[in-house]
Design a protein around this motif. Structure first.
Motif, mmCIF file in Angstrom:
data_model
loop_
_atom_site.group_PDB
_atom_site.id
_atom_site.type_symbol
_atom_site.label_atom_id
_atom_site.label_comp_id
_atom_site.label_asym_id
_atom_site.label_seq_id
_atom_site.Cartn_x
_atom_site.Cartn_y
_atom_site.Cartn_z
ATOM 1 N N SER A 1 -17.062 1.221 -2.321
ATOM 2 C CA SER A 1 -16.928 -0.004 -3.104
ATOM 3 C C SER A 1 -16.343 0.221 -4.490
ATOM 4 N N LYS A 2 -16.359 1.474 -4.969
ATOM 5 C CA LYS A 2 -15.966 1.723 -6.351
ATOM 6 C C LYS A 2 -14.764 2.648 -6.517
ATOM 7 N N MET A 3 -14.361 3.347 -5.461
ATOM 8 C CA MET A 3 -13.236 4.273 -5.597
ATOM 9 C C MET A 3 -11.955 3.501 -5.910
ATOM 10 N N THR A 4 -11.038 4.167 -6.647
ATOM 11 C CA THR A 4 -9.796 3.500 -7.055
ATOM 12 C C THR A 4 -8.550 4.339 -6.857
ATOM 13 N N ASP A 5 -8.682 5.645 -6.650
ATOM 14 C CA ASP A 5 -7.515 6.531 -6.671
ATOM 15 C C ASP A 5 -7.148 7.049 -5.291
ATOM 16 N N MET A 6 -5.940 7.632 -5.203
ATOM 17 C CA MET A 6 -5.412 8.065 -3.923
ATOM 18 C C MET A 6 -6.158 9.256 -3.340
ATOM 19 N N ILE A 7 -6.590 10.204 -4.162
ATOM 20 C CA ILE A 7 -7.292 11.378 -3.638
ATOM 21 C C ILE A 7 -8.636 10.963 -3.028
ATOM 22 N N SER A 8 -9.341 10.079 -3.695
ATOM 23 C CA SER A 8 -10.599 9.565 -3.137
ATOM 24 C C SER A 8 -10.330 8.787 -1.856
ATOM 25 N N ASP A 9 -9.292 7.970 -1.877
ATOM 26 C CA ASP A 9 -8.928 7.155 -0.720
ATOM 27 C C ASP A 9 -8.593 8.025 0.485
ATOM 28 N N THR A 10 -7.803 9.067 0.253
ATOM 29 C CA THR A 10 -7.395 9.960 1.329
ATOM 30 C C THR A 10 -8.589 10.731 1.887
ATOM 31 N N SER B 1 -0.766 4.107 1.445
ATOM 32 C CA SER B 1 -2.133 4.612 1.540
ATOM 33 C C SER B 1 -2.550 4.613 3.017
ATOM 34 N N PRO B 2 -3.284 5.621 3.479
ATOM 35 C CA PRO B 2 -4.007 6.659 2.759
ATOM 36 C C PRO B 2 -3.225 7.957 2.575
ATOM 37 N N GLU B 3 -1.951 7.967 2.834
ATOM 38 C CA GLU B 3 -1.025 9.076 2.610
ATOM 39 C C GLU B 3 -1.162 10.205 3.627
ATOM 40 N N TRP B 4 -2.392 10.721 3.850
ATOM 41 C CA TRP B 4 -2.560 11.851 4.770
ATOM 42 C C TRP B 4 -3.663 11.564 5.782
ATOM 43 N N ASP B 5 -3.458 12.116 6.988
ATOM 44 C CA ASP B 5 -4.493 12.081 8.016
ATOM 45 C C ASP B 5 -4.510 13.457 8.675
ATOM 46 N N TRP B 6 -5.693 14.108 8.662
ATOM 47 C CA TRP B 6 -5.801 15.466 9.206
ATOM 48 C C TRP B 6 -6.423 15.482 10.600
ATOM 49 N N SER B 7 -6.701 14.322 11.157
ATOM 50 C CA SER B 7 -7.427 14.282 12.429
ATOM 51 C C SER B 7 -6.616 14.824 13.599
#
Length: 526
Positions: free
Chosen positions: A36-45, A514-520
């Motif tokens: 609910s509070k994250m705002t940046d790309m690294i957190s999002d990814t 976003s989310p830029e990367w997916d490692w799955s």
């Protein structure tokens, strides 16, 4: 330096590395895991790697089932019904439709102060709840049992399917939020996960953390990696040394390093939808409310020189606020159709004329302001270049302050800046992902630029013209041009990610948005 260049051009010496583990470079610290509070790309990814929403984004802007195994949209576009599969949190408790309802209610509750609350505006009663005029329980998202989520919109939203794939629409366990309290999402231990991986080793302030395979993930058999270890590296020389010594499997180059590796098969230039721009604090400093001042600042910057001589990483000058690739209609790119060339073209003579006019209008002879930027290598070089360009304006003194990424984000959102170098990466393939940020009521409008015509055009695109594709498109084009002509922000460049990847590492999914990367889907070949 000579030794660095020579080794940088060659291929790495082969040494054994764990088969099911990769080490990935990050340029900045992890900021928050609170959905609910994250705002940046690294957190999002990181959230995208460790959690999952109703749908999941894959390459080519395609959506595949996530927690929802299927969904249905009513003919009028106002009711979305998601049928959930049986899945679990990392602590073994079931993920239910109620977790989505709770998560969304938590995000838009005023006391949470979620900066992505505005993305829920199309859901029935969301605006009133966020304004404190209605109880969160009135949100138009209803759990029908544990396995069905019904969402009622106030008006059609064609890109809603993309929104539910984003981290801010992920589920949250009310029990977990209550258990961890104020620590929720601040460390890897104070969080539970429902995605391909679990976060480990993050204390909230350290420079290393890992994503380890989540054996409770519903599709765990498709996840091949056991661990993705992240290491924050800000010094370009250290990055190369770490990569060459096999301490990093994936790294991002900086500046001239890109040219050194231009013939290497390990180099991948990833063109993303991240736009960098400068915000001027118009609430704190009435000086920046002067249109001539803002235009003078923009016209002072040589964006071609900036990207080619300073950044040197494949980034390109901005055509506007919306990135290339975020919208196309009848074969035309949105960024091309909304392009206002005069707003982003270097013109030193005109800049000085407008500056002199603006100084007279504001009653100033000279001014001194501080420019905030990240403490990364590119952040430092960018700030130095912008400083050198702006100080060519008579009587303009610019100081530079480079801060850790997390600190810069906090200062930006709190309005604690004069000027700041900011970035935004589109969340979904539609111009509105960027344009909505510049309305007068948006929490991402850090500089507090306001324009009634702009607000009206965005409201029309999201309201009465939402089901009229051509009119909606024109509303957005006009809005972008209003922003450009008024220089509400100073567009700088569209970023690129010059990435080195070790041979044998396959399946990296990169998204321009976003989310830029997916490692799955990442794996190591023999």
């Amino acid at each position: 330096m000579i030794g660095l260049v020579l080794t940088g051009c060659g291929e790495s010496k082969s040494t054994s590395r764990p088969k099911n583990k990769i080490t990935w470079m990050q340029s900045s610290e992890l900021s928050s895991m609170d959905i609910s509070k994250m705002t940046d790309m690294i957190s999002d990814t990181t959230l995208n790697g460790s959690n999952e929403g109703l749908l999941r984004m894959v390459k080519g802007n395609k959506l595949i089932p996530g927690v929802a195994k299927s969904y249905h949209v009513s003919k009028d576009g106002l009711t979305w019904t998601f049928n959930l599969r049986r899945s679990e949190w990392s602590n073994g408790t079931p993920v239910t439709a109620k977790d989505f309802v709770y998560s969304w209610q938590r995000t838009i509750t005023p006391r949470t102060a979620g900066e992505f609350a505005y993305t829920f505006d199309h859901i029935k009663n969301a605006k009133a709840i966020n304004a404190g005029k209605m109880a969160p329980s009135k949100l138009g998202a209803v759990a029908k049992g544990n396995d069905q989520l019904i969402v009622h919109l106030t008006k059609p939203q064609s890109y809603f399917k993309y929104l539910v794939s984003q981290a801010y629409f992920f589920p949250q366990s009310q029990a977990a939020v209550k258990k961890f309290g104020t620590k929720y999402g601040t460390t890897s231990q104070d969080m539970i996960y429902n995605g391909p991986f679990k976060l480990t080793g993050w204390t909230g302030t350290n420079d290393t953390w890992s994503l380890v395979k989540n054996n409770r993930y519903w599709h765990k058999d498709a996840v091949k990696l056991d661990q993705v270890k992240f290491q924050v590296e800000k010094d370009p020389s250290t990055v190369i040394n770490q990569y060459q010594s096999n301490k990093l499997d994936v790294a991002v180059l900086s500046g001239q390093q890109v040219q050194q590796y231009r013939h290497s098969k390990q180099l991948h230039i990833r063109k993303n939808a991240q736009m960098w721009f400068m915000e001027m604090n118009q609430k704190k400093h009435p000086f920046f409310r002067n249109r001539n001042i803002r235009k003078a600042i923009s016209l002072s910057i040589n964006r071609k020189q900036f990207t080619k001589k300073v950044l040197q990483d494949g980034s390109t000058p901005s055509k506007g606020f919306v990135a290339l690739g975020l919208g196309r209609r009848h074969g035309k790119e949105f960024a091309d159709e909304a392009y206002v060339k005069a707003a982003v073209t270097n013109n030193a003579k005109k800049a000085k004329q407008l500056w002199a006019k603006g100084l007279k209008q504001t009653g100033k002879q000279s001014v001194t302001f501080t420019l905030l930027a990240d403490d990364t290598d590119s952040g430092k070089r960018s700030a130095e270049y912008i400083q050198s360009e702006l100080t060519k304006l008579p009587g303009f003194k610019v100081n530079v302050e480079n801060l850790p990424f997390k600190t810069r984000l906090t200062r930006s959102s709190n309005g604690q800046f004069d000027m700041v170098l900011s970035s935004w990466t589109g969340d979904y393939p539609d111009p509105m992902t960027s344009l909505s940020n510049m309305t007068s009521h948006s929490s991402y409008n850090n500089g507090k630029w306001t324009n009634r015509q702009y607000d009206r055009l965005i409201a029309e695109a999201e309201g009465e013209d939402a089901n009229k594709p051509q009119q909606r498109w024109q509303d957005m084009v006009k809005a972008e041009k209003v922003l450009a002509n008024d220089e509400g922000i100073v567009p700088l460049y569209q970023a690129a990610v010059p990435q080195l990847v070790k041979p044998g590492i396959k399946g990296i999914q990169f998204f321009p948005e976003s989310p830029e990367w997916d490692w799955s889907q990442v794996y190591k070949s023999e």
